[in-house]
Design a protein around this motif. Structure first.
Motif, PDB file in Angstrom:
ATOM      1  N   GLY A   9       0.811  -1.205   0.000  1.00 51.33           N
ATOM      2  CA  GLY A   9       0.000   0.000   0.000  1.00 51.33           C
ATOM      3  C   GLY A   9       0.847   1.259   0.000  1.00 51.33           C
ATOM      4  O   GLY A   9       2.033   1.236   0.317  1.00 51.33           O
ATOM      5  N   GLU A  10       0.221   2.364  -0.368  1.00 49.84           N
ATOM      6  CA  GLU A  10       0.915   3.647  -0.370  1.00 49.84           C
ATOM      7  C   GLU A  10       1.240   4.110   1.048  1.00 49.84           C
ATOM      8  O   GLU A  10       2.281   4.691   1.296  1.00 49.84           O
ATOM      9  CB  GLU A  10       0.054   4.700  -1.075  1.00 49.84           C
ATOM     10  N   VAL A  11       0.336   3.824   1.985  1.00 50.16           N
ATOM     11  CA  VAL A  11       0.551   4.170   3.388  1.00 50.16           C
ATOM     12  C   VAL A  11       0.626   2.874   4.176  1.00 50.16           C
ATOM     13  O   VAL A  11      -0.287   2.042   4.111  1.00 50.16           O
ATOM     14  CB  VAL A  11      -0.590   5.068   3.922  1.00 50.16           C
ATOM     15  N   ARG A  37       4.596   6.136   1.542  1.00 46.05           N
ATOM     16  CA  ARG A  37       5.641   5.802   0.555  1.00 46.05           C
ATOM     17  C   ARG A  37       5.758   6.863  -0.543  1.00 46.05           C
ATOM     18  O   ARG A  37       6.843   7.101  -1.052  1.00 46.05           O
ATOM     19  CB  ARG A  37       5.353   4.455  -0.093  1.00 46.05           C
ATOM     20  N   ARG A  38       4.648   7.491  -0.899  1.00 45.04           N
ATOM     21  CA  ARG A  38       4.671   8.485  -1.979  1.00 45.04           C
ATOM     22  C   ARG A  38       5.395   9.751  -1.553  1.00 45.04           C
ATOM     23  O   ARG A  38       6.254  10.258  -2.266  1.00 45.04           O
ATOM     24  CB  ARG A  38       3.244   8.802  -2.446  1.00 45.04           C
ATOM     25  N   THR A  39       5.051  10.270  -0.363  1.00 43.28           N
ATOM     26  CA  THR A  39       5.654  11.529   0.093  1.00 43.28           C
ATOM     27  C   THR A  39       6.965  11.309   0.848  1.00 43.28           C
ATOM     28  O   THR A  39       7.752  12.235   0.995  1.00 43.28           O
ATOM     29  CB  THR A  39       4.697  12.285   1.031  1.00 43.28           C
ATOM     30  N   ALA A 154      11.955  13.007   4.440  1.00 43.83           N
ATOM     31  CA  ALA A 154      11.184  12.490   3.315  1.00 43.83           C
ATOM     32  C   ALA A 154      12.093  12.141   2.140  1.00 43.83           C
ATOM     33  O   ALA A 154      11.906  11.110   1.487  1.00 43.83           O
ATOM     34  CB  ALA A 154      10.126  13.502   2.897  1.00 43.83           C
ATOM     35  N   GLU A 155      13.087  12.976   1.882  1.00 39.51           N
ATOM     36  CA  GLU A 155      14.000  12.717   0.765  1.00 39.51           C
ATOM     37  C   GLU A 155      14.783  11.426   0.989  1.00 39.51           C
ATOM     38  O   GLU A 155      14.945  10.617   0.076  1.00 39.51           O
ATOM     39  CB  GLU A 155      14.964  13.892   0.576  1.00 39.51           C
ATOM     40  N   ARG A 156      15.281  11.226   2.198  1.00 38.15           N
ATOM     41  CA  ARG A 156      16.040  10.005   2.504  1.00 38.15           C
ATOM     42  C   ARG A 156      15.146   8.772   2.435  1.00 38.15           C
ATOM     43  O   ARG A 156      15.572   7.715   1.979  1.00 38.15           O
ATOM     44  CB  ARG A 156      16.706  10.121   3.876  1.00 38.15           C
TER      45      ARG A 156
END
Length: 165
Positions: A9-11, A37-39, A154-156
């Motif tokens: 899932g995305e979350v 996972r998206r953000t 978030a970037e990492r």
């Protein structure tokens, strides 16, 4: 033994555990996290912190200590980072050095391990290391990916998740 089945899932959610010590007292933590996972955003929703400092004279004070340690450790693991350029420190204010805001901090359940038959050993920062480890382990539980550098921005997170696929 079968491989761990992770949600695609995305979350996703995860739970982790960590242990810590400082001199002769002991801390433990369990953390629940939600990962988008998206953000790449990680939210620590709940931290259970326990502290064994032998005989505790003022349990309410130690409970407050545990809450503060869990929130500060969550802030450090998810947001705080000193940044530099060639001339020095560039994180000079609360915009360039972000900290967890009140609305972002996890619920904390504090547990004082009261051992009346033991001498008082002090309540320092035992739960901080345990909380950091618990959040990192919860992220792994949720995603199957290890993050070994903090803050877990978030970037990492997005970079680590992309490297997994």
């Amino acid at each position: 033994m079968a491989a761990l089945a992770l949600s695609d899932g995305e979350v996703v959610t995860g739970r982790g555990i960590g242990l810590g010590t400082h001199h002769v007292s002991y801390g433990a933590a369990v953390a629940d996290v939600v990962v988008d996972r998206r953000t790449g955003n990680i939210v620590a929703t709940h931290v259970y912190g326990a502290l064994d400092a032998g005989q505790v004279i003022n349990p309410a004070l130690v409970e407050n200590q545990i809450v503060g340690q869990a929130i500060q450790a969550t802030s450090r693991v998810l947001k705080e980072e000193v940044t530099f350029d060639k001339t020095g420190v560039t994180s000079l204010d609360w915009v360039s050095y972000p900290v967890l805001r009140f609305a972002e901090h996890p619920q904390v359940t504090a547990v004082v391990v009261q051992r009346l038959d033991e001498p008082s050993t002090g309540a320092g920062e035992e739960v901080m290391g345990a909380t950091a480890a618990a959040i990192a382990n919860a992220f792994f539980d949720a995603t199957g990916v290890r993050l070994r550098q903090y803050p877990m921005t978030a970037e990492r997170v997005k970079t680590a998740l992309a490297a997994k696929t």
